[in-house]
Design an enzyme around this catalytic site. Sequence first.
Site, PDB file in Angstrom:
ATOM      1  N   HIS A  61       0.823  -1.212   0.000  1.00  0.00           N
ATOM      2  CA  HIS A  61       0.000   0.000   0.000  1.00  0.00           C
ATOM      3  C   HIS A  61       0.863   1.271   0.000  1.00  0.00           C
ATOM      4  CE1 HIS A  61      -3.885   1.970   1.785  1.00  0.00           C
ATOM      5  NE2 HIS A  61      -3.312   2.735   0.872  1.00  0.00           N
ATOM      6  N   LEU A  64       2.580   6.634  -5.039  1.00  0.00           N
ATOM      7  CA  LEU A  64       3.817   7.140  -5.658  1.00  0.00           C
ATOM      8  C   LEU A  64       3.562   8.391  -6.513  1.00  0.00           C
ATOM      9  CD1 LEU A  64       5.488   3.709  -6.492  1.00  0.00           C
ATOM     10  CD2 LEU A  64       5.939   5.220  -4.541  1.00  0.00           C
ATOM     11  N   ARG A  65       2.316   8.774  -6.666  1.00  0.00           N
ATOM     12  CA  ARG A  65       1.922  10.068  -7.241  1.00  0.00           C
ATOM     13  C   ARG A  65       2.248  10.263  -8.716  1.00  0.00           C
ATOM     14  NH1 ARG A  65      -1.475  10.461  -3.240  1.00  0.00           N
ATOM     15  NH2 ARG A  65      -0.620  11.141  -1.254  1.00  0.00           N
ATOM     16  N   ASN A  95      -4.619   5.952  -7.251  1.00  0.00           N
ATOM     17  CA  ASN A  95      -5.172   7.318  -7.255  1.00  0.00           C
ATOM     18  C   ASN A  95      -4.171   8.338  -7.783  1.00  0.00           C
ATOM     19  OD1 ASN A  95      -3.545   7.155  -4.993  1.00  0.00           O
ATOM     20  ND2 ASN A  95      -4.830   8.502  -3.744  1.00  0.00           N
ATOM     21  N   ASP A 152      -8.968   2.405  -3.492  1.00  0.00           N
ATOM     22  CA  ASP A 152      -8.176   3.021  -2.436  1.00  0.00           C
ATOM     23  C   ASP A 152      -8.940   4.072  -1.655  1.00  0.00           C
ATOM     24  OD1 ASP A 152      -5.800   3.285  -0.923  1.00  0.00           O
ATOM     25  OD2 ASP A 152      -5.560   5.218  -1.892  1.00  0.00           O
ATOM     26  N   HIS A 179     -10.530   0.372   1.083  1.00  0.00           N
ATOM     27  CA  HIS A 179     -10.423   1.436   2.091  1.00  0.00           C
ATOM     28  C   HIS A 179     -11.785   1.479   2.780  1.00  0.00           C
ATOM     29  CE1 HIS A 179      -9.625   5.631   3.564  1.00  0.00           C
ATOM     30  NE2 HIS A 179     -10.933   5.740   3.403  1.00  0.00           N
ATOM     31  N   ASN A 284      -6.104   9.407   6.795  1.00  0.00           N
ATOM     32  CA  ASN A 284      -7.388   8.732   6.728  1.00  0.00           C
ATOM     33  C   ASN A 284      -7.164   7.246   6.451  1.00  0.00           C
ATOM     34  OD1 ASN A 284     -10.055   8.134   6.560  1.00  0.00           O
ATOM     35  ND2 ASN A 284     -10.411   9.163   4.613  1.00  0.00           N
ATOM     36  N   ASP A 311       0.987   2.790   3.789  1.00  0.00           N
ATOM     37  CA  ASP A 311       0.106   3.829   3.241  1.00  0.00           C
ATOM     38  C   ASP A 311       0.915   5.109   3.001  1.00  0.00           C
ATOM     39  OD1 ASP A 311      -2.060   5.238   2.331  1.00  0.00           O
ATOM     40  OD2 ASP A 311      -3.035   5.451   4.277  1.00  0.00           O
ATOM     41  N   HIS A 315       2.806  14.390   0.404  1.00  0.00           N
ATOM     42  CA  HIS A 315       2.156  15.638  -0.007  1.00  0.00           C
ATOM     43  C   HIS A 315       3.160  16.774   0.094  1.00  0.00           C
ATOM     44  CE1 HIS A 315      -1.887  14.070  -0.273  1.00  0.00           C
ATOM     45  NE2 HIS A 315      -1.760  13.509   0.910  1.00  0.00           N
TER      46      HIS A 315
END
Lengths: 431, 320
Positions: A61, A64-65, A95, A152, A179, A284, A311, A315
């Site tokens: 989980h 990696l954006r 995502n 997710d 999730h 979250n 997770d 950011h």
Amino acid sequence: MLIKNGRVIDPASGLDAQRDILVRDGVIAAVEAPGVLAGVEVAETLDATGCVVAPGFVDVHVHLREPGQTYKETIATGTSAGAAGGFTSVVAMPNTVPVNDTVASLEWMLEPARNSAVRLFAMPAATMGSMGAELSDYPALARAGAVGFTDDGKPVLEDAMMRAALLSAGRLGLVVSQHAEDTRLTGGCSMNAGPVAFRLGLRGMTIEAESRIVERDIALLRDIEAKDGVRPHLHVQHVSTARAMQAIQRAKSDGLHVTCEVAPHHFTLTDEAIGDFNTNAKMNPPLRVESDRLAMIAALLDGTVDCIATDHAPHARHEKEQEFERAPNGITGLETALGLALRVLHREHGMPLARVISLMSANPASIVKLNDAGSLKPGAWGDLVVFDAGAEWQFTASASRSMSKNTPFDGAAMLGRIKATVVGGRVVFKS
Amino acid sequence: MTDSLSPYAPGSLITVAGLPIAEVASILALTTRLEKMAAAERRQLLAGRTLALLFYESSTRTRTSFELAAKSLGATTTLVSDKSSSIEKGESLKDTGLTLRALGAECIVLRHSAGGAPFLLARTTGLPVLNAGDGMHQHPSQALLDLRTILSRLGLADRPVDDKVLAGVTITITGDIRHSRVARSNAMLLPRLGAKVLLCGPVELLPEEAATLGEGVEIVRDFDTALRRSQVAMMLRIQSERLAGLKLDLNEYIAGYQLTAARLERCSPNALVMHPGPMIRGLEIQGEVADSPNSAIEQQVSNGLAVRTALLVRALGVSL
């Protein structure tokens, strides 16, 4: 490559002894008593004196954006942080922007051109765009390398859609990773419901918002097994409440195929860590109360929890430097997972070292069916981690290899320091 | 939060949590000193100094109070509100704060709809920040002005302000406590001065966890029972804008929790009546009670001006 003089702990084969390991052509070639491999000619030798040598860690989980949010992280930087944390395989969540929901996007992500430092796997979206309305093409995605399916951060809310996801993935022998959050109950909420939220004047997420989805999904598993002749596999992501954990425990004892993960922050911190609205403690599911934290530890100890997953959710600073309610959820986690697991689970709660290793290697590998990972048996991938299990140190966020530094563990005490990470017989991290 | 370990500039006032009682005493003492000072002398105290009022949420009472306080001290003020500024264009709170600092603001008074926003502003600008109300979190200047009002109306103004100054005093706070930063601030401050605080309201507006706000805090659902025990009745407005899905029968609420003349007479005829405003006459309080001799509502407003004068002097580091 020869890794010598280490204490080899391989839970998959029940081994805990001084051994030398030979990795040849990218796979484990031999595990022998000290000195037996002394005459073997190798290009590289890694001295693991005083260290534990274990199967490389597997994280089912991570975020990696890439594509789309490369100002937060890229596959290269995120997996480099993974290597620094002892991970040799990571599973990327879908995502991204756009959402990874097609064979084309999955293949793009897995291309060598992304420069992943470790083995990269992905779970594409369970539904197109993670919108919950239409299943993605599971058979095609499975052929292209998907190791499971998940929406997710956006739970599959509709019963019929989740049933279809479990059934379709189950027919392919793959997992649906959920999730667990009933978002109909958490609108406007930014932390755990309870006294801390009340004191801070923030709307809180109740524990029922998590447990309801877990209970619903378990009921679907039961129904599918009874009616469709398929045994689906549900994996519950980052469980954070005692109530959801109890539901999982019951389902397991009923023989259903349910697995779950717990994140290091949920067994280390409580919602008190938010302090003066520290957005680096906003995630979250949210940090819960002490009784939930202890329930996660108990479930890790008694075997209800199948694996530890980070997770890892990077950011950018400007995104976290916002009003608490506006700031995005998530913290980085790849480089602090082992240090927290050893400190909290091993030292403070007496979990045997082999069990910690199992929760971070063999167990997660089996959830996503990486049959050659998570073990040091001859023939397995030459993926291993060398760490000093007794080393105490402090994590420094600014020194992180992740592009983002959003962690509540800046300056936190860690136990166990990664010395080297090896993927396919190649050193990808060395301290 | 003015200790040396605090990441916030000295003179900031963001929350009453952890605010030392000695600080409370010193702010109230400064308030009195400033009140006694000649207006001309007071106007010199912050002459040539600049402060910004940053209001992301509409407010009449608090904004005007801070503004008049600043002007009475001779400071230059600039008002920035979310309408008519770059905030409307999406500029972040941090960048707005840095802009105000670059323009010479030495202190920012912040009203914001998000809880915790003043912490963020104080951390990112390094300026002293005065919290003029943040979301449902805190309204510390209100708690201080309420304290001053209670002390003066109960004849305790001459006593030293310490952890026993309100010993034997019971204060009932009634209404929409779930959404009230005023209730939170008072329930966190008053017990530390020795008061017993009773919280009163229906469960929708007053969840059980509210009792954890302070040591002497207790939940009493029956308004009459609470009033009978109290010397002070603090009433709150129902914040319909924050109810978000909560169902509330207003007629039932009025029957159970409105402070009426009859109820006051029956339960605690001498109780001091307070309200932070804005007040909805006929809902949480009957107009005649608000205007009665028991009422300290206007005095709260004038104490607000006085306390905020002291907070600004403290924020800008002027010693008297």
